[in-house]
Design a protein around this motif. Structure first.
Motif, mmCIF file in Angstrom:
data_model
loop_
_atom_site.group_PDB
_atom_site.id
_atom_site.type_symbol
_atom_site.label_atom_id
_atom_site.label_comp_id
_atom_site.label_asym_id
_atom_site.label_seq_id
_atom_site.Cartn_x
_atom_site.Cartn_y
_atom_site.Cartn_z
ATOM 1 N N GLU A 13 -6.169 3.696 2.663
ATOM 2 C CA GLU A 13 -6.473 4.702 2.751
ATOM 3 C C GLU A 13 -6.447 5.686 4.082
ATOM 4 N N SER A 31 -5.872 8.724 -0.155
ATOM 5 C CA SER A 31 -5.588 7.673 -1.086
ATOM 6 C C SER A 31 -4.426 7.296 -2.132
ATOM 7 N N SER A 32 -3.294 6.452 -2.379
ATOM 8 C CA SER A 32 -2.400 6.672 -3.781
ATOM 9 C C SER A 32 -2.193 5.224 -3.949
ATOM 10 N N SER A 33 -1.154 4.412 -4.281
ATOM 11 C CA SER A 33 -0.461 3.304 -4.528
ATOM 12 C C SER A 33 0.186 3.454 -4.742
ATOM 13 N N SER A 34 0.851 2.891 -5.435
ATOM 14 C CA SER A 34 2.282 2.530 -5.052
ATOM 15 C C SER A 34 2.827 0.913 -5.788
ATOM 16 N N LYS A 47 3.714 5.913 6.960
ATOM 17 C CA LYS A 47 2.936 6.019 5.229
ATOM 18 C C LYS A 47 1.542 7.121 5.441
ATOM 19 N N THR A 78 0.079 -3.779 -7.157
ATOM 20 C CA THR A 78 -0.700 -2.735 -6.700
ATOM 21 C C THR A 78 -1.796 -2.928 -5.288
ATOM 22 N N SER A 79 -1.926 -1.912 -4.472
ATOM 23 C CA SER A 79 -3.020 -1.429 -3.581
ATOM 24 C C SER A 79 -2.437 -0.016 -3.458
ATOM 25 N N SER A 80 -3.979 -0.069 -2.600
ATOM 26 C CA SER A 80 -3.660 1.043 -2.230
ATOM 27 C C SER A 80 -4.310 0.884 -0.156
ATOM 28 N N PRO A 118 0.357 -1.276 -0.214
ATOM 29 C CA PRO A 118 -0.159 0.080 -0.123
ATOM 30 C C PRO A 118 1.204 1.119 -0.025
ATOM 31 N N SER A 119 0.534 2.169 -0.247
ATOM 32 C CA SER A 119 0.588 3.459 -0.122
ATOM 33 C C SER A 119 -0.202 4.566 0.149
ATOM 34 N N GLY A 120 0.553 5.924 0.621
ATOM 35 C CA GLY A 120 -1.015 6.945 1.513
ATOM 36 C C GLY A 120 -0.673 7.087 2.130
#
Length: 376
Positions: A51, A38-41, A80, A47-49, A31-33
């Motif tokens: 929240e 929310s964002s993704s990497s 994160k 990839t996943s995100s 995940p990312s954010g």
């Protein structure tokens, strides 16, 4: 603050690629954010995100065995999801269950799953507003048989029967004939054995006693398991750190303690049925663990593993669960709990080996992420 444990980690990292029996094979995502969006990497296989946002400060309590891992998780979560926090109190698994079921904490930490026979499952369902609570094994770690015995040279080997006799008072001296036989005829110093056990309710105790019941039924007999030590001998100490300090403070002591704490105090660790506690032998044990829970309730069945005397496997390992509501949180708590667990199951895993734990096997990591996503 995270405490680094200095030991060989190559096997631990390799263990991250092992698949648990009965687990799925979905791709693992990272995940990312940050902040409230929310964002993704890109992750290793997709990839996943995550929240971020919701409740700013989550509260969790329980297992001291997972304290080092929780430090890693909390640090990764803060990085994160900027401004988001989780406060963790390592008061022991028994308190972790009680505080969660009482609605005091958002997440409960325990070295054993909720016990239906003791009413814990029903109490958790009530706390979750008539929804099931899930046991999510987020942290894996071996349990060492740590000891201090001045004058002993070389490795000390103990069989499962010898361990059961020591912790029930059947063997009281280090030069006992059974211990001598387990060490190929080499006698250890003639000193009294001083058993140290967890004085409070503890999931580590539950796992240790479950191990003794499976590996040495003829000695441990009907004593059973449970979070309270029932061996009937020794001195209780508070928490994993207390056990480590008590072992380190007196000659002739022995106790069961998580590997990371034994490493921190540089305690000697006994072989178990000829297998030393290493990254490879612990990883081999985790590979053979199976899931018995239904759906997203990922309760593990460790009894078959505990009974194993297979060469090259150190069977005395535990899984530490995060106990969460499948539904029943308010919206802000739901969002924050899902974000924290997602980060813990992905970004934070690469740092667990340095903290004395085994990273999640990749297929099991996918199971965890599926469960976290389903929290409503």
């Amino acid at each position: 603050m995270k405490i680094k444990r200095h030991f060989a980690v190559a096997g631990l990292i390799a263990a991250g690629a092992l698949a648990l029996t009965a687990c799925g094979s979905d791709a693992t995502n990272t995940p990312s954010g940050n902040g409230g969006g929310s964002s993704s990497s890109s992750g290793p296989t997709g990839t996943s995100s995550v929240e971020c946002g919701g409740k700013q400060k989550l509260v969790a309590e329980g297992s001291s065995a997972q304290k080092g891992a929780m430090d890693v998780f909390i640090q990764a979560y803060g990085q994160k999801c900027s401004g988001q926090q989780l406060a963790y109190s390592p008061s022991g698994s028994g308190n972790g269950v009680k505080q969660f079921n009482g609605g005091i904490t958002d997440i409960g930490g325990s070295d054993s799953a909720l016990d239906a026979a003791k009413g814990e499952t029903d109490a958790a369902k009530k706390r979750c507003k008539d929804n099931a609570a899930w046991n999510l094994p987020m942290v894996f770690g071996p349990v060492a048989l740590a000891y201090k015995l001045d004058g002993a040279t070389g490795d000390v080997n103990l069989t499962s029967d010898v361990v059961a006799k020591i912790f029930t008072g059947g063997i009281t001296s280090w030069d006992n004939a059974d211990i001598t036989a387990a060490n190929g005829g080499k006698a250890l110093p003639a000193k009294p054995i001083k058993v140290i056990y967890r004085g409070e309710d503890s999931g580590t105790t539950d796992n240790f006693q479950t191990y003794l019941g499976a590996a040495s039924p003829s000695v441990w007999g009907s004593k059973g398991a449970g979070k309270k030590f029932v061996g009937g001998v020794g001195q209780g100490a508070q928490g994993s750190a207390g056990v480590a300090d008590a072992i380190n403070a007196a000659d002739g002591t022995i106790g069961y303690i998580e590997w990371s704490f034994a490493q921190d105090k540089k305690l000697k660790m006994a072989k178990l049925n000829g297998s030393a506690l290493t990254a490879d032998t612990a990883g081999a044990a985790i590979k053979s663990a199976t899931v018995k829970g239904q759906g997203n309730d990922l309760v593990l069945d460790l009894k078959g593993l505990y009974a194993s005397k297979t060469e090259g496997i150190y069977p005395l390992v535990l899984a530490t669960y995060e106990i969460v509501c499948s539904k029943g949180y308010d919206a802000d708590t739901t969002k924050a709990v899902k974000a924290f667990l997602t980060v813990a199951a992905t970004d934070a895993q690469s740092q667990l080996a340095d903290a004395g734990y085994v990273p999640l096997p990749s297929d099991f990591q996918a199971k965890i992420l599926t469960a976290v996503k389903a929290i409503g």
